[in-house]
Design a protein around this motif. Structure first.
Motif, PDB file in Angstrom:
ATOM      1  N   SER A   1     -26.476  51.686 -38.723  1.00  0.00           N
ATOM      2  CA  SER A   1     -25.933  51.603 -39.618  1.00  0.00           C
ATOM      3  C   SER A   1     -26.496  52.718 -41.009  1.00  0.00           C
ATOM      4  O   SER A   1     -25.902  53.117 -41.617  1.00  0.00           O
ATOM      5  CB  SER A   1     -25.745  50.283 -40.411  1.00  0.00           C
ATOM      6  OG  SER A   1     -26.864  49.961 -40.818  1.00  0.00           O
ATOM      7  N   ALA A   2     -27.563  53.136 -40.569  1.00  0.00           N
ATOM      8  CA  ALA A   2     -28.169  54.123 -41.531  1.00  0.00           C
ATOM      9  C   ALA A   2     -27.410  55.577 -41.465  1.00  0.00           C
ATOM     10  O   ALA A   2     -27.758  56.274 -42.446  1.00  0.00           O
ATOM     11  CB  ALA A   2     -29.676  54.415 -41.267  1.00  0.00           C
ATOM     12  N   GLY A   3     -26.592  55.447 -40.431  1.00  0.00           N
ATOM     13  CA  GLY A   3     -25.674  56.709 -40.548  1.00  0.00           C
ATOM     14  C   GLY A   3     -24.723  56.793 -41.762  1.00  0.00           C
ATOM     15  O   GLY A   3     -24.378  57.971 -42.090  1.00  0.00           O
ATOM     16  N   ALA A   4     -24.724  55.671 -42.424  1.00  0.00           N
ATOM     17  CA  ALA A   4     -23.661  55.665 -43.475  1.00  0.00           C
ATOM     18  C   ALA A   4     -24.720  56.371 -44.823  1.00  0.00           C
ATOM     19  O   ALA A   4     -24.005  56.659 -45.723  1.00  0.00           O
ATOM     20  CB  ALA A   4     -23.319  54.288 -43.918  1.00  0.00           C
ATOM     21  N   LEU A   5     -26.133  56.168 -44.605  1.00  0.00           N
ATOM     22  CA  LEU A   5     -26.786  56.811 -45.636  1.00  0.00           C
ATOM     23  C   LEU A   5     -26.715  58.279 -45.537  1.00  0.00           C
ATOM     24  O   LEU A   5     -26.930  59.115 -46.815  1.00  0.00           O
ATOM     25  CB  LEU A   5     -28.325  56.309 -45.439  1.00  0.00           C
ATOM     26  CG  LEU A   5     -28.580  54.762 -45.543  1.00  0.00           C
ATOM     27  CD1 LEU A   5     -30.161  54.652 -45.117  1.00  0.00           C
ATOM     28  CD2 LEU A   5     -28.174  54.203 -46.819  1.00  0.00           C
ATOM     29  N   ALA A   6     -26.654  58.835 -44.291  1.00  0.00           N
ATOM     30  CA  ALA A   6     -26.424  60.191 -44.124  1.00  0.00           C
ATOM     31  C   ALA A   6     -25.294  60.646 -44.622  1.00  0.00           C
ATOM     32  O   ALA A   6     -25.054  61.888 -44.990  1.00  0.00           O
ATOM     33  CB  ALA A   6     -26.810  60.626 -42.655  1.00  0.00           C
ATOM     34  N   ALA A   7     -24.258  59.962 -44.630  1.00  0.00           N
ATOM     35  CA  ALA A   7     -22.725  60.257 -45.189  1.00  0.00           C
ATOM     36  C   ALA A   7     -22.823  59.989 -46.590  1.00  0.00           C
ATOM     37  O   ALA A   7     -21.485  59.992 -47.351  1.00  0.00           O
ATOM     38  CB  ALA A   7     -21.991  59.261 -44.524  1.00  0.00           C
ATOM     39  N   ALA A   8     -23.920  59.880 -47.300  1.00  0.00           N
ATOM     40  CA  ALA A   8     -23.918  59.528 -48.787  1.00  0.00           C
ATOM     41  C   ALA A   8     -24.378  60.749 -49.394  1.00  0.00           C
ATOM     42  O   ALA A   8     -23.921  61.787 -49.301  1.00  0.00           O
ATOM     43  CB  ALA A   8     -24.669  58.150 -49.231  1.00  0.00           C
ATOM     44  N   THR A   9     -25.580  60.672 -50.073  1.00  0.00           N
ATOM     45  CA  THR A   9     -25.966  61.816 -50.772  1.00  0.00           C
ATOM     46  C   THR A   9     -26.335  63.023 -49.850  1.00  0.00           C
ATOM     47  O   THR A   9     -25.975  64.085 -50.210  1.00  0.00           O
ATOM     48  CB  THR A   9     -27.461  61.620 -51.614  1.00  0.00           C
ATOM     49  OG1 THR A   9     -27.058  60.370 -52.203  1.00  0.00           O
ATOM     50  CG2 THR A   9     -28.089  62.375 -52.437  1.00  0.00           C
ATOM     51  N   PRO A  10     -26.944  62.945 -48.674  1.00  0.00           N
ATOM     52  CA  PRO A  10     -27.182  64.179 -47.944  1.00  0.00           C
ATOM     53  C   PRO A  10     -25.798  64.817 -47.409  1.00  0.00           C
ATOM     54  O   PRO A  10     -25.695  65.869 -47.525  1.00  0.00           O
ATOM     55  CB  PRO A  10     -27.970  63.433 -46.553  1.00  0.00           C
ATOM     56  CG  PRO A  10     -28.363  62.272 -46.843  1.00  0.00           C
ATOM     57  CD  PRO A  10     -27.628  61.712 -48.068  1.00  0.00           C
ATOM     58  N   LEU A  11     -24.797  64.054 -47.296  1.00  0.00           N
ATOM     59  CA  LEU A  11     -23.469  64.708 -47.121  1.00  0.00           C
ATOM     60  C   LEU A  11     -23.100  65.263 -48.249  1.00  0.00           C
ATOM     61  O   LEU A  11     -22.361  66.434 -48.216  1.00  0.00           O
ATOM     62  CB  LEU A  11     -22.513  63.684 -46.566  1.00  0.00           C
ATOM     63  CG  LEU A  11     -21.106  64.169 -46.232  1.00  0.00           C
ATOM     64  CD1 LEU A  11     -21.164  65.180 -45.225  1.00  0.00           C
ATOM     65  CD2 LEU A  11     -20.132  62.911 -45.789  1.00  0.00           C
ATOM     66  N   ALA A  12     -23.113  64.681 -49.324  1.00  0.00           N
ATOM     67  CA  ALA A  12     -22.582  65.398 -50.565  1.00  0.00           C
ATOM     68  C   ALA A  12     -23.393  66.604 -50.599  1.00  0.00           C
ATOM     69  O   ALA A  12     -22.737  67.476 -51.220  1.00  0.00           O
ATOM     70  CB  ALA A  12     -22.727  64.355 -51.621  1.00  0.00           C
TER      71      ALA A  12
END
Length: 397
Positions: free
Chosen positions: A140-151
């Protein structure tokens, strides 16, 4: 690397990518809406197709996993997801975006259930729950990558480049599953048994199944709908937050989800599974109401984290069938509950878009009252299903 460690690492990497894709549209939603002139209902429907396609695959997926095994079924589906990511990256119309999003959903549909099927063969019953919880928490840390890093990546190279590179990552992990894992440890034959679909009649005919399934429909559905899409427009329209600020708040929210997932198994053994679900759902309702009231910007990150944490605790609803149904049907019962969990994400995401779209918008922006109405509607639905679920607290789980 030992074979049993390799199985865990590769499937966890696959789940990381699955969670990244289900969450990514929350950050890039304003750019999608502006670039392709999408209104709220179109954005919600298109994004929700990931979950609709994901849900549609669940029941036949169970048959495929039992007969062919996760090695081939999961890797083959992930190649479909890689093709969907490429299509999404090159899309210039709503139809192309929608098809790409749906194909990504099909591609990721077999990751979690495939991992759990593989773990059931590779790990002892004593290690299985802990490793399954660790898989969900780390993935579920994939959602962390889809937050600030993706932004940051979205502002630096654009969402099209991100999805193009993502397609290569998905194909690479699919190859790793096919070439680097086995359905069962060496020397353990794969039974390839057929599945008696009549067991589903037992599952769907049991009131306890509906208490579990309808609650997870709203808890998981609202969690993924907000985390995966509507949190981004909410922050954009209600607070005029820029992309980096949206990413930071989503990072807190996603961190809360990860912590909730990681704690859920440990807490359920101490509080009781149904008691933990009840507590988590009650806190989840409270945070939805708080978001509907538009808290001050300074507390948005903590409120988002609590929203994620409480929603993450309710993931134990997916484990409850093995305590409720006979061992012979728990596999199909779990898949059936997951159908409602993912189907809830698809429908709730769409429903929120329909409610938001009822309010007049300007330049793809909607008034704060639109998000209040959508969040309160989902909080009300969750509360009603929690009352329906309440008798489950008397069970042994």
């Amino acid at each position: 690397m030992a074979a049993h460690v390799r199985v865990f690492v590769i499937f966890t990497a696959a789940y990381f990518l699955s969670y990244f894709y289900r969450s990514a549209n929350a950050v890039i939603a304003p750019d999608l809406a502006q670039e392709l002139a999408l209104d709220a209902s179109q954005l919600g429907l298109m994004t929700g197709l990931f979950f609709a396609a994901f849900a549609a695959v669940q029941l036949p997926l169970g048959v495929g996993l039992d007969r062919l095994g996760p090695r081939w079924v999961t890797s083959a589906l992930m190649l479909v997801g890689a093709a969907g990511s490429l299509l999404f990256a090159s899309a210039h119309s709503l139809a192309a975006l929608a098809l790409g999003r749906a194909l990504i959903g099909v591609g990721m549909a077999g990751v979690l259930m495939g991992a759990l099927k593989a773990f059931s063969q590779w790990y002892s019953p004593l290690r299985y729950p802990a490793l399954s919880g660790l898989l969900v928490g780390l993935g579920s840390a994939g959602a962390l990558a889809a937050a600030t890093p993706l932004a940051w990546l979205n502002e630096t190279v654009g969402w099209r480049a991100v999805f193009g590179v993502g397609a290569g990552a998905v194909a690479g992990v699919a190859a790793a599953i096919a070439l680097g894992t086995r359905n069962a440890p060496p020397g353990v034959p794969w039974p390839g048994q057929s599945v008696d679909l009549r067991a589903l009649q037992t599952v769907f005919g049991d009131l306890r199944f509906w208490r579990i399934a309808l609650l997870v429909f709203f808890t998981n559905g609202t969690l993924l709908a907000f985390q995966g899409l509507w949190a981004g427009p909410y922050l954009n329209d209600v607070y005029a937050a820029d992309a980096l600020t949206r990413g930071n708040v989503l990072l807190w929210l996603s961190a809360g989800v990860t912590v909730g997932f990681l704690l859920s198994g440990w807490l359920s053994t101490r509080l009781g599974l149904a008691n933990l679900v009840t507590l988590g759902a009650a806190l989840f309702i409270a945070t939805q109401v708080a978001l509907a009231l538009h808290p001050p910007p300074v507390v948005m990150a903590p409120v988002g984290a609590l929203f994620g944490l409480s929603g993450g605790l309710t993931i134990m609803l997916l484990a409850q069938p093995r305590y409720v149904f006979p061992i012979a049907v728990t596999g199909q019962a779990t898949t059936a509950v997951n159908l409602f969990a993912i189907g809830g994400a698809a429908l709730v995401q769409w429903w929120m878009g329909l409610i938001i779209g009822l309010f007049p918008g300007v330049d793809a922006r909607y008034p704060p009252e639109a998000y209040s109405a959508a969040l309160m509607a989902m909080a009300t639905g969750t509360a009603a299903m929690l009352m329906f679920y309440w008798p489950m607290r008397r069970s042994a789980a």
